[in-house]
Design an enzyme around this catalytic site. Structure first.
Site, PDB file in Angstrom:
ATOM      1  N   GLU A   1      -7.121 -12.454   6.299  1.00  0.00           N
ATOM      2  CA  GLU A   1      -6.066 -11.850   7.131  1.00  0.00           C
ATOM      3  C   GLU A   1      -6.548 -11.970   8.573  1.00  0.00           C
ATOM      4  OE1 GLU A   1      -5.588  -7.601   6.603  1.00  0.00           O
ATOM      5  OE2 GLU A   1      -3.689  -7.538   7.719  1.00  0.00           O
TER       6      GLU A   1
ATOM      7  N   HIS B   1       0.871  -1.183   0.000  1.00  0.00           N
ATOM      8  CA  HIS B   1       0.000   0.000   0.000  1.00  0.00           C
ATOM      9  C   HIS B   1       0.902   1.225   0.000  1.00  0.00           C
ATOM     10  CE1 HIS B   1      -3.511  -2.499   1.188  1.00  0.00           C
ATOM     11  NE2 HIS B   1      -2.565  -3.224   1.755  1.00  0.00           N
TER      12      HIS B   1
HETATM   13  N1  HPA Z   1      -5.187  -4.975   5.571  1.00  0.00           N
HETATM   14  C1  HPA Z   1      -6.278  -4.291   5.215  1.00  0.00           C
HETATM   15  N2  HPA Z   1      -6.236  -3.042   4.790  1.00  0.00           N
HETATM   16  C2  HPA Z   1      -5.049  -2.446   4.703  1.00  0.00           C
HETATM   17  C3  HPA Z   1      -3.900  -3.098   5.046  1.00  0.00           C
HETATM   18  C4  HPA Z   1      -3.971  -4.439   5.498  1.00  0.00           C
HETATM   19  O1  HPA Z   1      -2.980  -5.120   5.827  1.00  0.00           O
HETATM   20  N3  HPA Z   1      -2.904  -2.209   4.854  1.00  0.00           N
HETATM   21  C5  HPA Z   1      -3.447  -1.081   4.385  1.00  0.00           C
HETATM   22  N4  HPA Z   1      -4.765  -1.205   4.285  1.00  0.00           N
HETATM   23 ZN    ZN Z   2      -2.587  -5.082   2.626  1.00  0.00          ZN
END
Ligand code: HPA
Ligand code: ZN
Length: 354
Positions: free
Chosen positions: A202, A21
């Site tokens: 995640e 990102h």
């Molecule tokens: N997960 C979800 N959204 C995000 C992440 C991440 O690791 N990094 C930046 N936006």
């Molecule tokens: Zn990410």
């Protein structure tokens, strides 16, 4: 191979980064400098204080700071500086191709138009392509805590910039915002010819990975580490070789795992999944791509061949045309064999050969 030689191999291998990102590359020093430039009062008294605030107990605790940090990005030069700093880091680390996520809504919601950030990004990307001979793709990511209609509007506003964008993605707060919420916008994006990726698995359950595959038709899953909780999903990911862009230091800093020695990336690799290593938000999580590789190699019994496979996977899982993929995989083989015969030494920096 000794640990020193493994680290040397990691540094010298050409690699691609597929989960990054750009807003997460904002280093504390640049945040501080931009705050001064725009007369913004930060809730920190020094650059060191910014660094010391980077302790998180969940994805949300990180996102709160990440969106606050992005507020210092105001004009085209700021977005140029952000992108240029990251691309210089790529060059330093032999990252020869990168697919970079950006969050338009983080900026448009603050009244900063596409024209401002896209112009800054474009200038830095063109400079890197010319000076470093690297390839750079952009992934427009929707914020999943906002509505699907807002994502559709965001896609439509991007129309003048479609030629700069390769894929769309889905990020931000995962729990409670399943992929199913974004079916329409992903199908619109597919109809426009974009590749598709989504964060799933995640913090969210394996069902979210299934939804990303079956309802959004994604080409890759970002993270996906919780897939290992579902054997049928593991079998599907293996059979279809759907890439997972895994981010070890991110998982550690956001408490997805307690210690990297417990990370499942080595098991995923051994199980035949198409796994890659990435840095996610390197400024916040304590390391860019090479540091992620090195941290994993220190804590898990990765072999030289595992490292080479991870580098090759990063190329094959990319959206590059076949010819460049084949060329870069060939380069990986050459560097790997020269490193193992000692033809490259630890100080050697490889540049502009790809
Ligand atoms: N997960 C979800 N959204 C995000 C992440 C991440 O690791 N990094 C930046 N936006
Ligand atoms: Zn990410």
């Amino acid at each position: 191979m000794s640990e020193v030689n493994l680290n040397q191999l990691i540094k010298l291998l050409p690699k691609a980064e597929l989960h990054l990102h750009i807003e997460g590359t904002l280093e504390p020093q640049l945040m501080w400098d931009l705050a001064q430039k725009h007369c913004i009062t930060l809730p920190f008294s020094s650059v060191k204080a910014i660094q010391e605030a980077y302790h998180f107990d969940s994805l949300q605790s990180f996102l709160d700071l990440y969106y606050q940090g992005a507020d210092v990005l105001r004009d085209e030069d700021d977005f140029f500086a952000l992108m240029w700093a990251y691309l210089c880091k790529c060059h330093e680390q032999n990252v020869v191709h990168t697919e970079i996520m950006f969050d338009p809504q983080t900026h448009t919601e603050r009244g900063i138009d596409y024209a401002v950030f896209m112009a800054g990004f474009e200038r830095a990307i063109n400079k890197a392509k010319k000076e470093f001979d690297m390839s750079v793709y952009l992934i427009l990511s929707f914020l999943r805590h906002l509505s699907e209609q807002e994502a559709i509007d965001t896609l439509q506003q991007a129309k003048p910039y479609y030629s700069m964008i390769t894929a769309v993605g889905l990020d931000s707060s995962e729990l409670g915002n399943p992929p199913s919420k974004f079916q329409r916008v992903f199908s619109l994006a597919k109809a426009e010819g974009f590749k598709l990726v989504a964060h799933a698995g995640e913090e969210g359950p394996p069902e979210y990975v299934w939804e990303a595959i079956n309802l959004l038709n994604v080409d890759r899953i970002d993270h996906g580490v919780r897939s290992s909780e579902d054997p049928s999903l593991m079998a599907y990911l293996k059979q279809h070789q759907i890439p997972l862009t895994v981010c070890p230091l991110s998982n550690l800093k956001l408490c997805v795992v307690d210690d990297l020695s417990q990370h499942n990336i080595h098991d995923l690799l051994n199980d035949g999944l198409h796994v890659t290593i990435n840095s996610d938000d390197p400024s916040y999580f304590g390391g860019y791509l090479n540091e992620n590789f090195i941290a994993v190699a220190e804590k898990l019994p990765l072999t030289e061949q595992d490292i080479i496979n991870l580098a090759s996977n990063s190329i094959s899982a990319s959206f590059l045309p076949l010819e460049r993929k084949q060329h870069l995989i060939e380069c990986i083989k050459v560097v790997a064999s020269k490193t193992s015969t000692g033809e490259y030494n630890a100080c050697e920096q490889r540049t502009n050969e790809y």
